[in-house]
Each structure stands twice: as C-alpha cells, then as structure tokens.
Design a protein around this motif. Sequence first.
Motif, short mmCIF file in Angstrom:
data_model
loop_
_atom_site.label_atom_id
_atom_site.label_comp_id
_atom_site.label_asym_id
_atom_site.label_seq_id
_atom_site.Cartn_x
_atom_site.Cartn_y
_atom_site.Cartn_z
N ASN A 131 -4.35 6.37 -1.96
CA ASN A 131 -3.65 5.12 -1.70
C ASN A 131 -3.75 4.18 -2.90
N PHE A 132 -2.64 3.55 -3.22
CA PHE A 132 -2.58 2.58 -4.31
C PHE A 132 -2.10 1.25 -3.74
N THR A 133 -2.81 0.17 -4.07
CA THR A 133 -2.43 -1.16 -3.61
C THR A 133 -1.82 -1.95 -4.77
N ILE A 134 -0.61 -2.42 -4.55
CA ILE A 134 0.11 -3.20 -5.57
C ILE A 134 0.22 -4.63 -5.08
N ILE B 235 0.86 -1.18 0.00
CA ILE B 235 0.00 0.00 0.00
C ILE B 235 0.90 1.23 0.00
N VAL B 236 0.76 2.05 -1.04
CA VAL B 236 1.58 3.25 -1.19
C VAL B 236 0.67 4.47 -1.23
N GLU B 237 0.92 5.42 -0.35
CA GLU B 237 0.19 6.69 -0.41
C GLU B 237 0.95 7.65 -1.31
N VAL B 238 0.25 8.16 -2.32
CA VAL B 238 0.83 9.15 -3.22
C VAL B 238 0.17 10.49 -2.92
N ARG B 239 0.98 11.49 -2.65
CA ARG B 239 0.45 12.82 -2.31
C ARG B 239 1.00 13.85 -3.30
N ALA B 240 0.09 14.65 -3.85
CA ALA B 240 0.47 15.74 -4.76
C ALA B 240 -0.33 16.97 -4.35
N GLU C 195 3.06 -1.33 -12.50
CA GLU C 195 1.76 -0.77 -12.87
C GLU C 195 1.90 0.74 -12.97
N LYS C 196 1.46 1.29 -14.10
CA LYS C 196 1.51 2.73 -14.29
C LYS C 196 0.20 3.36 -13.82
N SER C 197 0.29 4.41 -13.01
CA SER C 197 -0.89 5.07 -12.48
C SER C 197 -0.68 6.57 -12.54
N SER C 198 -1.72 7.32 -12.18
CA SER C 198 -1.62 8.78 -12.20
C SER C 198 -2.70 9.37 -11.31
N ILE C 199 -2.47 10.60 -10.87
CA ILE C 199 -3.49 11.37 -10.16
C ILE C 199 -3.45 12.80 -10.70
N LYS C 200 -4.60 13.42 -10.72
CA LYS C 200 -4.72 14.82 -11.16
C LYS C 200 -4.99 15.70 -9.95
N PHE C 201 -4.47 16.92 -9.97
CA PHE C 201 -4.67 17.83 -8.86
C PHE C 201 -4.55 19.27 -9.34
N GLU C 202 -5.08 20.18 -8.53
CA GLU C 202 -4.97 21.60 -8.79
C GLU C 202 -4.19 22.26 -7.68
N VAL C 203 -3.45 23.29 -8.05
CA VAL C 203 -2.63 24.01 -7.07
C VAL C 203 -3.47 25.12 -6.47
N ASP C 204 -3.63 25.11 -5.14
CA ASP C 204 -4.47 26.09 -4.47
C ASP C 204 -3.68 27.06 -3.60
N SER C 205 -2.35 27.08 -3.77
CA SER C 205 -1.53 27.95 -2.94
C SER C 205 -0.30 28.40 -3.72
N ASN C 206 0.22 29.54 -3.30
CA ASN C 206 1.46 30.04 -3.92
C ASN C 206 2.70 29.37 -3.34
N ALA C 207 2.52 28.60 -2.27
CA ALA C 207 3.64 27.90 -1.66
C ALA C 207 4.09 26.74 -2.56
N THR C 208 5.29 26.25 -2.30
CA THR C 208 5.77 25.10 -3.08
C THR C 208 4.86 23.90 -2.86
N THR C 209 4.72 23.09 -3.89
CA THR C 209 3.80 21.94 -3.87
C THR C 209 4.56 20.67 -3.51
N SER D 111 4.97 13.30 -2.81
CA SER D 111 5.55 12.28 -1.94
C SER D 111 4.99 10.90 -2.24
N PHE D 112 5.79 9.88 -1.90
CA PHE D 112 5.41 8.47 -2.00
C PHE D 112 5.77 7.82 -0.66
N SER D 113 4.77 7.29 0.04
CA SER D 113 4.99 6.72 1.37
C SER D 113 4.42 5.31 1.44
#
Length: 290
Positions: free
Chosen positions: A209-212, A198-203, A221-235, A238-240
């Motif tokens: 969470n992705f289960t392999i 179980i790998v948590e991917v954060r963007a 296995e190739k995967s992806s997630i989409k996200f929007e930037v809601d802050s001027n801070a650095t984004t 991570s993979f945990s």
Amino acid sequence: MEYILTFTLAPGGQNCSANANITVSRPDNQGIFSFKQNYGKQAWQSYGLYLGLSGQDETVNLLFESQAVESDDNSTCWPVIDSLLVKAVENLVQGKDNLLLNGGFEFGPDFLSNSTEGILLDSASSPVQSPLSQWAVVGTIKYIDSEHFFVPHGNAAVEIVSGVSAGIHTEVTLAKGSAYNLEFILGDANNACEGDFIVEVRAGSVAQNFTIRSDGTGSAEKSSIKFEVDSNATTPISFSSFTTSQTKDGIFCGPVVDDVVLLSLSSNSLRIVINPNILISLLLLIVILW
C-alpha cells in the motif's frame, strides 16, 4: 486495427439529472452507460467503449438504445447523445525499456476537443477488450489529458474516481524464478481533490500500500516495488484505490496513476547508461596508461 469509441451523454428533459441511461452495442461487445455519480462539473459526461477488431473497409454496426428509467409523472426524460469519435489503435509492440504494453496509458479513447472533463471508462474485465489498451478496468476510472489536468508523464494518465476497490490491472508473461522491478508514478490531477489516497500496488504475489497526500494542486511521487516470479502462469499487475474521495463541490475524484514501467533485474538485461564525457575520459586514461 482496434477501434475505440468516445461519445458524450447528457440527460434531456426537466428534472432528469440522473435519468440518462443508454446501451451502446456492436455485434460482439456492448456497454450500459448512465449518470451513476457526479464525476465532473458539466451536465454531460464523456465515455469510452472498446469496439473490437475490424478489417479494412469493414462495416461496423453501432446501436444506441435508450433504457427505461423512473421519472416524475409530470416530466419526460430522455438521453441526449453527441460528439461521437472513433479512434483506431494499432497493435502495440513490447519495447526493451518496458515489459508492459501501454504502461504510460498513451493508447486509449480520443479526447474531445471542447471537453475539459476527461473520459469515463467503466468496468472492462479483459485487458484485450478494454478502451484503455492492454489494461482491464474495475469500477470507474477517468482517462485524463495533459491539456486540462496534471499528468505526470506524457499526454495521458488514469485517475481512479469511483472509490474503494476500483482500479486497473493487466497480466504479463515473465520468466519463473527471475526478479523484476515495477516503477510507477502516483499523484493527483490538479482538480481540487484533497486528502490522503491509499493505493494498493500488486505485482505477482507481492502487494504493498502507498499513501499519497494530496492538496489538490497537482503532485506526483515516483515509487517502485521489487518482486520475484514464482509461477509459470501469467503475472498480474494491478493498481487499486482504497479510498473514496470527493472535492468540496461533491465531485468524485481520486489518485492518478501514470508511467508504469516493468524491468527485469536479471544480469543479462540490466540497462547500463554511461555518460559520454565519462566514457571519453576513460578511453583517454587507457591510452595514456598504455
């Protein structure tokens, strides 16, 4: 130039399998290394350490110090050091096809020619002071090569070996209000590591969470997630790992992460790829109609 050290550490003496502790330091950085877990089949382990920036012809002083350890009254223990390699890494430049630096993990410590075990990288809190260039390390990960492990893409990848909450993370400056797509590959290293990873991917503010499911023979296995930037801070990216895994031989292992690609979904930065044969046919059709 940035410099990264690879070295081998082994326990010396009798009945000293867990008593090899050493501090490796230079003026502005140091690391403490020991046999905390069993991460390989050999009686020795290879480690990577970020040495920092140095100018041309600059002398760098490295200090190796043995740490006090508890041992049996009838035995004498000491650490054995061997096979020191220093690798120079040039400044990485962001490309058009990936907004992340070192997304394929090709820039890290040098692999030993006679090693089949990979290189252990302990915690490094800063992405710019890490042996895995541009990626901070939490817990312990193993830097693996395609010659001895299953690597989904390129010559190197990351295996998260020290269990829950271990992993890697980086930060990138993105445009507020813009949408992005994070692509990545998860799998196993073909090292008999079986089970469900179980790998948590954060963007940014998005986490998933992705289960392999692994049979230990090398998979991806190739995967992806989409996200929007809601802050001027650095984004943050991570993979945990959310699981602790061991092989039947008791060797700690885990999920492999590779080929992390970050792309903008803005209309002015979408990549359009057209097959040359289709393009020629379209041009001929236009000529005929004209």
